[in-house]
Enzyme design. Structure first.
Site, PDB file in Angstrom:
ATOM      1  N   GLN A  17       0.829  -1.201   0.000  1.00  0.00           N
ATOM      2  CA  GLN A  17       0.000   0.000   0.000  1.00  0.00           C
ATOM      3  C   GLN A  17       0.864   1.250   0.000  1.00  0.00           C
ATOM      4  OE1 GLN A  17      -3.261  -0.620   2.537  1.00  0.00           O
ATOM      5  NE2 GLN A  17      -4.096   1.439   2.394  1.00  0.00           N
ATOM      6  N   SER A  50       4.140  -6.466   2.787  1.00  0.00           N
ATOM      7  CA  SER A  50       2.785  -6.423   3.354  1.00  0.00           C
ATOM      8  C   SER A  50       1.775  -6.980   2.349  1.00  0.00           C
ATOM      9  CB  SER A  50       2.451  -4.993   3.780  1.00  0.00           C
ATOM     10  OG  SER A  50       1.227  -4.932   4.468  1.00  0.00           O
ATOM     11  N   LEU A  51       0.884  -6.148   1.827  1.00  0.00           N
ATOM     12  CA  LEU A  51      -0.073  -6.552   0.798  1.00  0.00           C
ATOM     13  C   LEU A  51       0.614  -7.303  -0.337  1.00  0.00           C
ATOM     14  CD1 LEU A  51      -2.651  -6.265  -1.065  1.00  0.00           C
ATOM     15  CD2 LEU A  51      -1.734  -4.004  -1.656  1.00  0.00           C
ATOM     16  N   ARG A  73      -9.365  -8.768   3.135  1.00  0.00           N
ATOM     17  CA  ARG A  73      -8.344  -8.190   4.024  1.00  0.00           C
ATOM     18  C   ARG A  73      -8.495  -6.672   4.100  1.00  0.00           C
ATOM     19  NH1 ARG A  73      -2.911  -6.117   3.254  1.00  0.00           N
ATOM     20  NH2 ARG A  73      -1.392  -6.897   4.792  1.00  0.00           N
ATOM     21  N   HIS A  94      -0.506  -3.500  11.060  1.00  0.00           N
ATOM     22  CA  HIS A  94       0.561  -4.335  11.636  1.00  0.00           C
ATOM     23  C   HIS A  94       0.785  -4.045  13.116  1.00  0.00           C
ATOM     24  CE1 HIS A  94       1.282  -5.713   7.602  1.00  0.00           C
ATOM     25  NE2 HIS A  94       1.416  -4.463   7.190  1.00  0.00           N
ATOM     26  N   GLN A 139       0.713 -11.771   9.919  1.00  0.00           N
ATOM     27  CA  GLN A 139       1.238 -10.507   9.392  1.00  0.00           C
ATOM     28  C   GLN A 139       0.354  -9.308   9.733  1.00  0.00           C
ATOM     29  OE1 GLN A 139       0.526  -8.527   5.657  1.00  0.00           O
ATOM     30  NE2 GLN A 139       2.191  -9.740   4.805  1.00  0.00           N
TER      31      GLN A 139
END
Length: 288
Positions: free
Chosen positions: A9, A87-88, A112, A194, A243
């Site tokens: 992101q 991440s993503l 998500r 996170h 995560q």
């Protein structure tokens, strides 16, 4: 050894994916299938939507995923021996190594994103970028602050993002500056990605993952939580779930990929954020 890496992101922009869409029929078909999976016209938002709409988590995350997998089709992936995503981006990496189908990956990313947005709305919170401090000092200061504030993204040496309750993040920023940080800058996000404040989103994602088919991987993925090569589908699932409330250890993941033989990193997706981070982690590897 070649590694493909996929951004997270923050790499979105208005017009993203349009050039890829116009370039080849197979890419156009893949991108158009995303509208059917999601049940709304995300391509219009990507190509010509308002910038503010594209910044919404529930739009941003699937948009970056779609762009990344479209870009993968236009990328020479021959000889790839490892993948990773920030991440993503880990979901994009899992399509690239055959663990997830594009459709299943997109469904998970959308779920998500919606779950994370709801968690943000339920617990208004913050994130901040800390520049110029050792990771251990950032960790020490976070642990000393009352309230929830934790290291969230280990992006590269001297660049770490913290996440948590707004007052705790603000207090941590003051202490970071007192400890010698070059900058301690609140980020324009209304949420604590996170961090433990993502617990409700983690629960929703766990349910969605449990109902999704994960295949055996063709090549290992270096996951944000473990930072090491993972191939077992069940372990991959557990790490994806962890995560959401755990940190993105990008610095450590890249270091381990290099230790395991990676000499060339190819960023696949919008922007060049990961290229810059990898260069700061190790300036000797080839990056494109």
């Amino acid at each position: 050894m070649k590694a493909l890496v996929f951004p997270g992101q923050g790499s979105q922009f208005v017009g993203m994916g349009k050039e890829l869409y116009d370039s080849r029929k197979d890419i156009k078909d893949l991108m158009e299938s995303a509208n059917d999976v999601l049940g709304f016209d995300i391509l219009s938002l990507m190509f010509s939507g308002a910038e503010e709409d594209l910044k919404k988590t529930e739009i941003t995350q699937p948009a970056i995923f779609i762009h990344s997998l479209a870009a993968l089709k236009a990328t020479d992936a021959l000889g790839t021996e490892m993948v990773a995503g920030h991440s993503l981006g880990e979901f994009s990496a899992l399509v690239a190594n055959g663990v997830l189908s594009f459709q299943d990956g997109l469904k998970l990313v959308h779920e998500r994103a919606r779950a994370m947005q709801e968690a943000c709305d339920a617990h208004p919170s913050s994130m901040a970028a800390i520049l110029g401090l050792e990771d251990s000092k950032v960790e020490e200061i976070c642990a000393s602050v009352n309230g929830v504030v934790v290291p969230a993204n280990y992006n590269c040496p001297g660049q770490l993002v913290i996440s948590g309750e707004t007052e705790a993040v603000e207090e941590a920023c003051v202490r970071m500056k007192e400890a010698g940080a070059k900058r301690a800058l609140l980020l324009p996000v209304n949420g604590a990605f996170h961090s433990p404040l993502m617990q409700s989103a983690q629960d929703r994602l766990a349910m969605a993952i449990s109902n999704t088919k994960f295949r055996n991987s063709t090549i290992p993925v270096y996951q944000n939580i473990t930072t090491t090569a993972v191939s077992d589908p069940e372990e991959i699932k557990n790490n994806l779930i962890a995560q959401l409330t755990g940190p993105v250890k990008w610095t450590q993941s890249v270091q381990n990929m290099i230790k395991d033989g990676a000499t060339k990193f190819v960023e696949v997706g919008p922007g060049k954020t990961l290229q810059g981070l990898i260069k700061k982690i190790n300036s000797e590897v080839v990056i494109s």
